[in-house]
Write a protein that holds these residues in place. Structure first.
Motif, PDB file in Angstrom:
ATOM      1  N   LYS A   1       0.782  -1.139   0.082  1.00  0.00           N
ATOM      2  CA  LYS A   1       0.074  -0.006  -0.024  1.00  0.00           C
ATOM      3  C   LYS A   1       0.821   1.067  -0.122  1.00  0.00           C
ATOM      4  O   LYS A   1       0.576   2.142   0.529  1.00  0.00           O
ATOM      5  N   ALA A   2       2.113   1.181  -0.589  1.00  0.00           N
ATOM      6  CA  ALA A   2       2.801   2.294  -0.844  1.00  0.00           C
ATOM      7  C   ALA A   2       2.375   2.800  -2.184  1.00  0.00           C
ATOM      8  O   ALA A   2       2.493   2.109  -3.167  1.00  0.00           O
ATOM      9  N   PHE A   3       2.235   4.004  -2.412  1.00  0.00           N
ATOM     10  CA  PHE A   3       1.667   4.481  -3.736  1.00  0.00           C
ATOM     11  C   PHE A   3       2.665   5.709  -4.344  1.00  0.00           C
ATOM     12  O   PHE A   3       3.443   6.211  -3.876  1.00  0.00           O
ATOM     13  N   SER A   4       2.469   5.847  -5.618  1.00  0.00           N
ATOM     14  CA  SER A   4       3.195   6.535  -6.475  1.00  0.00           C
ATOM     15  C   SER A   4       2.358   7.744  -6.678  1.00  0.00           C
ATOM     16  O   SER A   4       1.360   7.676  -7.397  1.00  0.00           O
ATOM     17  N   LEU A   5       2.640   9.062  -6.586  1.00  0.00           N
ATOM     18  CA  LEU A   5       1.872  10.145  -7.109  1.00  0.00           C
ATOM     19  C   LEU A   5       2.392  10.841  -8.213  1.00  0.00           C
ATOM     20  O   LEU A   5       3.623  11.162  -8.158  1.00  0.00           O
TER      21      LEU A   5
ATOM     22  N   LEU B   1       6.629  -2.050 -18.186  1.00  0.00           N
ATOM     23  CA  LEU B   1       5.450  -1.218 -17.638  1.00  0.00           C
ATOM     24  C   LEU B   1       6.028  -0.404 -16.705  1.00  0.00           C
ATOM     25  O   LEU B   1       6.523  -0.984 -15.652  1.00  0.00           O
ATOM     26  N   THR B   2       5.912   0.928 -16.809  1.00  0.00           N
ATOM     27  CA  THR B   2       6.366   1.884 -15.737  1.00  0.00           C
ATOM     28  C   THR B   2       5.144   2.491 -14.919  1.00  0.00           C
ATOM     29  O   THR B   2       3.990   2.252 -15.194  1.00  0.00           O
ATOM     30  N   ALA B   3       5.477   2.941 -13.808  1.00  0.00           N
ATOM     31  CA  ALA B   3       4.289   3.420 -12.760  1.00  0.00           C
ATOM     32  C   ALA B   3       3.504   4.452 -13.029  1.00  0.00           C
ATOM     33  O   ALA B   3       2.459   4.726 -12.784  1.00  0.00           O
ATOM     34  N   ASP B   4       3.913   5.254 -13.991  1.00  0.00           N
ATOM     35  CA  ASP B   4       3.274   6.316 -14.904  1.00  0.00           C
ATOM     36  C   ASP B   4       2.500   5.950 -15.892  1.00  0.00           C
ATOM     37  O   ASP B   4       1.839   6.721 -16.803  1.00  0.00           O
ATOM     38  N   ARG B   5       1.986   4.513 -16.095  1.00  0.00           N
ATOM     39  CA  ARG B   5       1.162   3.961 -17.096  1.00  0.00           C
ATOM     40  C   ARG B   5       1.710   4.194 -18.459  1.00  0.00           C
ATOM     41  O   ARG B   5       1.201   4.212 -19.428  1.00  0.00           O
TER      42      ARG B   5
ATOM     43  N   GLN C   1       4.402   3.707 -25.467  1.00  0.00           N
ATOM     44  CA  GLN C   1       2.852   4.122 -25.431  1.00  0.00           C
ATOM     45  C   GLN C   1       2.372   4.705 -23.992  1.00  0.00           C
ATOM     46  O   GLN C   1       2.677   3.830 -23.061  1.00  0.00           O
ATOM     47  N   SER C   2       1.906   5.984 -24.071  1.00  0.00           N
ATOM     48  CA  SER C   2       1.682   6.473 -22.766  1.00  0.00           C
ATOM     49  C   SER C   2       0.205   6.740 -22.762  1.00  0.00           C
ATOM     50  O   SER C   2      -0.512   7.220 -23.739  1.00  0.00           O
ATOM     51  N   ARG C   3      -0.409   6.892 -21.592  1.00  0.00           N
ATOM     52  CA  ARG C   3      -1.740   7.313 -21.304  1.00  0.00           C
ATOM     53  C   ARG C   3      -1.947   8.061 -20.103  1.00  0.00           C
ATOM     54  O   ARG C   3      -1.172   7.543 -19.141  1.00  0.00           O
ATOM     55  N   PRO C   4      -2.809   9.116 -19.803  1.00  0.00           N
ATOM     56  CA  PRO C   4      -2.766   9.594 -18.535  1.00  0.00           C
ATOM     57  C   PRO C   4      -3.511   8.708 -17.900  1.00  0.00           C
ATOM     58  O   PRO C   4      -4.539   7.941 -18.149  1.00  0.00           O
ATOM     59  N   GLY C   5      -3.381   8.580 -16.343  1.00  0.00           N
ATOM     60  CA  GLY C   5      -4.160   7.594 -15.666  1.00  0.00           C
ATOM     61  C   GLY C   5      -4.707   8.347 -14.275  1.00  0.00           C
ATOM     62  O   GLY C   5      -4.707   9.451 -14.130  1.00  0.00           O
ATOM     63  N   GLU C   6      -4.813   7.325 -13.358  1.00  0.00           N
ATOM     64  CA  GLU C   6      -5.394   7.939 -12.057  1.00  0.00           C
ATOM     65  C   GLU C   6      -4.067   8.648 -11.357  1.00  0.00           C
ATOM     66  O   GLU C   6      -2.810   8.019 -11.688  1.00  0.00           O
ATOM     67  N   PRO C   7      -4.054   9.482 -10.448  1.00  0.00           N
ATOM     68  CA  PRO C   7      -2.884  10.120  -9.871  1.00  0.00           C
ATOM     69  C   PRO C   7      -2.244   9.205  -8.834  1.00  0.00           C
ATOM     70  O   PRO C   7      -1.072   9.396  -8.531  1.00  0.00           O
ATOM     71  N   LEU C   8      -2.732   8.037  -8.525  1.00  0.00           N
ATOM     72  CA  LEU C   8      -2.040   6.792  -7.680  1.00  0.00           C
ATOM     73  C   LEU C   8      -1.877   5.911  -8.315  1.00  0.00           C
ATOM     74  O   LEU C   8      -2.885   5.360  -9.137  1.00  0.00           O
ATOM     75  N   VAL C   9      -0.742   4.873  -8.193  1.00  0.00           N
ATOM     76  CA  VAL C   9      -0.524   3.669  -8.604  1.00  0.00           C
ATOM     77  C   VAL C   9      -0.010   2.714  -7.406  1.00  0.00           C
ATOM     78  O   VAL C   9       0.662   3.507  -6.462  1.00  0.00           O
TER      79      VAL C   9
ATOM     80  N   LEU D   1      -8.181   4.757  -6.125  1.00  0.00           N
ATOM     81  CA  LEU D   1      -7.501   4.087  -6.835  1.00  0.00           C
ATOM     82  C   LEU D   1      -7.613   2.999  -7.420  1.00  0.00           C
ATOM     83  O   LEU D   1      -8.666   2.184  -7.040  1.00  0.00           O
ATOM     84  N   VAL D   2      -7.246   2.765  -8.836  1.00  0.00           N
ATOM     85  CA  VAL D   2      -7.726   1.638  -9.535  1.00  0.00           C
ATOM     86  C   VAL D   2      -6.631   1.082 -10.240  1.00  0.00           C
ATOM     87  O   VAL D   2      -5.977   2.122 -11.044  1.00  0.00           O
ATOM     88  N   ASP D   3      -6.209  -0.029 -10.171  1.00  0.00           N
ATOM     89  CA  ASP D   3      -4.872  -0.579 -10.872  1.00  0.00           C
ATOM     90  C   ASP D   3      -5.116  -2.058 -10.923  1.00  0.00           C
ATOM     91  O   ASP D   3      -5.788  -2.763  -9.982  1.00  0.00           O
ATOM     92  N   LEU D   4      -4.421  -2.584 -12.069  1.00  0.00           N
ATOM     93  CA  LEU D   4      -4.649  -4.309 -12.285  1.00  0.00           C
ATOM     94  C   LEU D   4      -3.356  -4.792 -11.701  1.00  0.00           C
ATOM     95  O   LEU D   4      -2.460  -4.041 -11.690  1.00  0.00           O
TER      96      LEU D   4
END
Length: 380
Positions: free
Chosen positions: A10-14, A152-156, A172-180, A230-233
């Motif tokens: 449950k450590a996140f990246s902003l 696959l990097t943490a910034d999606r 290939q990049s796309r904006p995502g949720e602020p937390l991963v 937070l939403v992530d696979l």
């Protein structure tokens, strides 16, 4: 909550402008529920220890990787090793001298890992052959296939590198949720399609140029603040042919047809580690330690087991009629996929089994937080 949950899962990246800042969740909170004492092992089957080795402790789940009868291993302090699955003897071993953020990926020729300083490192025959600086952190083992290394990097973002030279081929990049999540994501090959988990979506990409082929929603953002939304696979996933089943963190489990690019079914689930399965069942451990078996065809629940509650289970491994899962005390539980009943239980070094067990040749292999790697040969 326990230190393992708060620090490892449950450590996140902003994401802030072009940089990522890692946020550690607070270690305060309700005390962990004490699990019930386990009875003596059922001993309905046996498993012979065939070898063990050591690669160094890690606070992260650096999953072993199996390929063509060899185990690819990584330790937190920088050790990368390849061992023979039958004998446990080193094929080669290299200390990179820098802390690692991911386990290894390999095609048998090139082995790749990512360091905590965001460097992608490629190794061949025990020698480092190139390094490439990544634009952000990565917590998912690289995928090495088709003479390319995919990350696959943490910034999606998904990046492709030439396996021989390290030259970047596409991004290939796309904006995502602020937390991963600071844990393993989803990155695999399905036929000639590269499949990646980007936020709550499973996306099929062309490995040649990163062009999207299909895009399906697995989970939606929800809640009233960034943490709740937070939403992530999370990996690992269960793949059988074109069927790819994945878990959305603390939200759902879904199966996707990777040929058609469509969701076959999606069921609510409260788990934080990946799933595994076979042609009949998809198996997963929920956050409270319940184990659930869903029918692969339609997502109906086949059975549920609560005997291992509160033991902070790893993602499972499915082996025909056998399910294998580790816990935070280093116990490895071998269960029947028919109903979840215990077949036997195997000890390790007493430290947590954080990543899913793997099968390599005849060897059932787990790696512990303390860096111990243990191999057994299951026997009916």
């Amino acid at each position: 909550m326990s230190a393992r949950r708060t620090l490892a899962r449950k450590a996140f990246s902003l994401a802030a402008l072009v940089s990522l800042m890692v946020l550690g969740a607070c270690s305060s909170g309700p005390a962990r529920v004490k699990p019930a004492e386990l009875p003596p092992p059922a001993n309905k089957m046996s498993a012979q220890v065939i070898w063990s080795t050591q690669v160094g402790a890690s606070a992260s789940a650096l999953a072993p990787f199996s390929f063509q009868g060899r185990l690819y291993l990584a330790g937190g302090a920088g050790t990368v090793a390849v061992v023979d699955a039958i004998s446990g003897k080193d094929v080669w071993r290299l200390n990179l001298g820098t802390a690692l953020a991911t386990g290894p990926g390999s095609d048998g020729q090139v082995t790749a890992v990512v360091t905590q300083s965001h460097q992608l490192v490629a190794i061949s025959d025990g020698r480092e052959v190139w390094r490439a600086q990544l634009p952000s952190a990565s917590y998912t083992a690289p995928l090495v296939a088709g003479r390319r290394v995919f990350v696959l990097t943490a910034d999606r973002s998904v990046l492709a590198f030439d396996g021989q030279t390290g030259a970047r081929l596409w991004t290939q990049s796309r904006p995502g949720e602020p937390l991963v999540l600071r844990q393993q994501g989803v990155l695999l090959a399905v036929g000639d399609t590269l499949v990646a988990g980007l936020s709550g979506r499973l996306v099929g990409l062309s490995p040649a140029n990163g062009a999207p082929r299909w895009d399906v929603q697995v989970a939606n953002s929800r809640g009233t603040n960034e943490v709740e939304r937070l939403v992530d696979l999370v990996g690992p996933v269960s793949r059988v042919g074109n069927s790819v089943c994945a878990r959305a963190y603390n939200s759902s489990v879904a199966c996707v047809d990777a040929d058609a690019g469509r969701v076959v079914w999606n069921k609510p689930a409260q788990g934080v580690v990946g799933v595994h399965g076979d042609a009949q069942l998809v198996l997963g451990a929920e956050a409270d330690g319940r184990i659930v078996a869903w029918r692969r065809a339609n997502g109906d629940k086949a059975w549920e087991l609560d005997r291992l509650k509160y033991r902070e289970l790893s993602a499972p491994l499915s082996l025909e009629r056998l399910m294998v899962v580790g816990d935070d005390s280093g116990q490895v539980h071998l269960l029947s996929t028919t109903d979840g009943s215990e077949l036997t239980r195997l000890p390790t070094d007493g430290s947590a089994v954080m990543a899913a067990p793997v099968l390599s040749g005849p060897a059932l292999v787990v790696q512990t937080r303390n860096g111990g790697v243990f191999a057994w040969r299951p026997q009916p």
